[in-house]
Write an enzyme that holds these catalytic residues in place. Structure first.
Site, short mmCIF file in Angstrom:
data_model
loop_
_atom_site.label_atom_id
_atom_site.label_comp_id
_atom_site.label_asym_id
_atom_site.label_seq_id
_atom_site.Cartn_x
_atom_site.Cartn_y
_atom_site.Cartn_z
NE ARG A 19 51.24 -5.38 5.13
CZ ARG A 19 51.86 -5.28 3.97
NH1 ARG A 19 52.21 -4.10 3.49
NH2 ARG A 19 52.14 -6.35 3.25
CB ILE A 20 57.21 -1.13 6.19
CG1 ILE A 20 56.56 -1.69 4.91
CG2 ILE A 20 58.68 -0.80 5.95
CD1 ILE A 20 56.43 -0.70 3.76
CG ASP A 67 52.20 3.62 14.88
OD1 ASP A 67 51.00 3.95 14.95
OD2 ASP A 67 52.68 3.08 13.88
N PRO A 94 52.24 6.39 6.60
CG PRO A 94 49.94 6.06 6.81
CD PRO A 94 51.25 5.83 7.51
CG ASN A 132 52.21 12.08 8.36
OD1 ASN A 132 51.99 12.49 7.23
ND2 ASN A 132 52.09 10.81 8.70
CB ALA A 169 57.47 6.47 4.48
NE ARG A 170 53.33 6.94 -0.88
CZ ARG A 170 53.84 5.76 -1.21
NH1 ARG A 170 55.12 5.52 -1.08
NH2 ARG A 170 53.05 4.81 -1.69
CG ASP A 228 63.29 4.29 -2.20
OD1 ASP A 228 64.05 4.19 -3.19
OD2 ASP A 228 62.20 3.69 -2.13
CD GLU A 268 58.38 9.59 -5.37
OE1 GLU A 268 59.15 9.79 -4.40
OE2 GLU A 268 57.86 8.49 -5.59
CG HIS A 325 58.92 5.24 -4.84
ND1 HIS A 325 57.94 6.15 -4.64
CD2 HIS A 325 58.56 4.16 -4.09
CE1 HIS A 325 57.02 5.66 -3.82
NE2 HIS A 325 57.38 4.44 -3.47
P1 NAI Z 1 50.95 0.53 7.49
O1 NAI Z 1 49.63 1.15 7.24
O2 NAI Z 1 51.04 -0.93 7.76
O3 NAI Z 1 51.63 1.26 8.74
C1 NAI Z 1 51.65 2.64 8.89
C2 NAI Z 1 51.78 2.94 10.38
O4 NAI Z 1 51.92 4.35 10.51
C3 NAI Z 1 50.55 2.53 11.21
O5 NAI Z 1 50.97 1.78 12.34
C4 NAI Z 1 49.93 3.86 11.62
O6 NAI Z 1 49.32 3.83 12.91
C5 NAI Z 1 51.15 4.76 11.63
N1 NAI Z 1 50.85 6.18 11.48
C6 NAI Z 1 49.94 6.77 10.65
N2 NAI Z 1 50.00 8.10 10.77
C7 NAI Z 1 50.94 8.35 11.72
C8 NAI Z 1 51.45 9.54 12.31
N3 NAI Z 1 51.00 10.73 11.94
N4 NAI Z 1 52.40 9.42 13.24
C9 NAI Z 1 52.86 8.20 13.63
N5 NAI Z 1 52.42 7.05 13.11
C10 NAI Z 1 51.47 7.13 12.17
O7 NAI Z 1 51.87 0.98 6.27
P2 NAI Z 1 53.14 0.22 5.69
O8 NAI Z 1 52.71 -0.80 4.69
O9 NAI Z 1 54.03 -0.16 6.81
O10 NAI Z 1 53.82 1.41 4.84
C11 NAI Z 1 54.56 2.44 5.50
C12 NAI Z 1 54.98 3.49 4.47
O11 NAI Z 1 55.83 2.91 3.47
C13 NAI Z 1 53.84 4.14 3.68
O12 NAI Z 1 54.12 5.52 3.55
C14 NAI Z 1 53.93 3.51 2.31
O13 NAI Z 1 53.38 4.36 1.34
C15 NAI Z 1 55.44 3.37 2.18
N6 NAI Z 1 55.88 2.41 1.17
C16 NAI Z 1 56.99 2.72 0.42
C17 NAI Z 1 57.47 1.86 -0.54
C18 NAI Z 1 58.70 2.16 -1.33
O14 NAI Z 1 58.94 1.48 -2.35
N7 NAI Z 1 59.51 3.10 -0.95
C19 NAI Z 1 56.76 0.60 -0.81
C20 NAI Z 1 55.66 0.32 0.08
C21 NAI Z 1 55.22 1.22 1.02
#
Ligand code: NAI
Length: 327
Positions: free
Chosen positions: A153-154, A173, A204, A209, A231-232, A256, A261, A293
């Protein structure tokens, strides 16, 4: 049926809790603290419970189940703070509140631009009336290649947003998608590391990873590469990153999120001596931007988190199909 809300914040959430509880006709019990053994009595008579990122251990879940809770909503996307196995065993449904990806994507693009234009240095200098140029020469995004790791999504929103800047975009991905593929070229991870001037992380955290950015992977990156992480934290091995920043291999970083943290971010710790040396070192570098964050934190996201967590509770109470249920 009442809903108990924990970790309730007056300064940003209250107005939306007021608005949506009225609109949905729901009665709320408010608690400004995280759920604990000490305040479990507030949940008595409440089938639904609404929390933030505080830990819901098996022990706490058992206590809240005893108090009558049967539905647990978290006002966050992630729900790894909840022992879902325990929730399942106790027959408690779990739901999340996935707000839109645009806030984090905007923030990511901002960090990329800030890093390329040395914005931290510029702001620091302006604040002390140092109006010189030396040491703050920037680079233009259109001349560069950005590597986006994780195009969910992001990540795919970042890809779409970056497409307007005229830069080349590489993506990686485990499951490539068409939407990101319209603007980015999917390549193997090693190739992305080798070709990208800027690397931005959007996966994630998984076992696979953990410390994706480490000494070995950084050695395969371009000299002067910019690394952005919204991300994390544990996706990056921070001691290894610090070593490569000191060597000049990494040109800039914008973080971020950082490993460890938890217990720091979202608290006022300005009078405390912290034991997190790595964070202190990172903050001290002129080419590293650290934020606590914050990427998600927009008016739109807060409104959605409150609205969707309450709407999920309402669906549960009325026995309706619930799009927010995850367990
Ligand atoms: P999502 O689940 O929509 O997308 C994650 C993508 O990563 C998927 O396409 C998946 O196939 C891919 N993926 C998973 N493991 C992988 C790997 N080992 N290698 C390559 N690709 C891999 O998640 P979303 O919503 O896009 O979130 C992404 C990250 O952003 C997450 O870590 C989430 O925790 C973080 N996040 C951070 C925020 C902040 O305030 N800094 C707020 C919201 C989310």
């Amino acid at each position: 049926m009442k809903t108990v809300v924990y970790s309730y914040r007056d300064f940003d959430e209250k107005k939306w809790f007021d608005h949506y509880s009225k609109e949905l006709g729901m009665e709320l019990v408010i608690c400004r603290d995280a759920p604990s053994k000490e305040n479990v009595h507030l949940a008595e008579g409440c089938a639904c419970m609404d929390i933030l990122t505080s830990k819901m251990t098996r022990e706490l879940i058992a206590k809240f189940h005893e108090a009558g809770v049967r539905y647990l909503a978290t006002r966050t996307i992630g729900y790894d703070h909840i022992d879902v196995e325990a929730a399942k065993e106790f027959g408690i449904q779990v739901a999340n509140a996935p707000y839109g990806p645009d806030g984090v994507a905007d923030y990511t693009v901002m960090l990329i631009l800030m890093s390329l234009r040395n914005m931290k240095r510029i702001i620091e200098r302006t604040n002390i009336q140092d109006y010189t140029l030396k040491g703050s020469l920037g680079r233009e995004l259109k001349d560069l290649t950005v590597g986006v790791i994780g195009t969910g999504r992001i990540g795919r929103t970042v890809v779409r947003d970056l497409s307007g800047f005229g830069c080349q975009i590489l993506a990686y991905d485990l499951y490539p998608n068409e939407e990101a593929g319209r603007f980015a070229q999917y390549v193997p991870l090693e190739e992305l590391f080798a070709r990208a001037d800027i690397i931005t992380l959007h996966t994630p955290l998984t076992e696979e990873n953990y410390h994706l950015v480490n000494e070995k992977t950084m050695s395969g990156m371009k000299d002067g590469v910019v690394i952005v992480n919204t991300a994390r934290g544990p996706l990056i091995d921070i001691p290894a990153l610090i070593a490569q920043i000191e060597k000049g291999k990494i040109g800039a970083a914008a973080l971020d999120v950082v490993e460890n943290e938890f217990g720091l971010y979202y608290y006022d710790r300005k009078s405390d001596v912290l034991s997190n040396r790595e964070l202190a070192i990172l903050r001290g570098f002129p080419n590293v931007t650290v934020s606590h964050h914050m990427a998600f934190y927009t008016e739109n996201a807060i409104r959605t988190m409150v609205a969707d967590s309450l709407k999920g509770c309402k669906c549960f109470m009325e026995g309706k199909e619930n799009p927010w249920r995850v367990i």
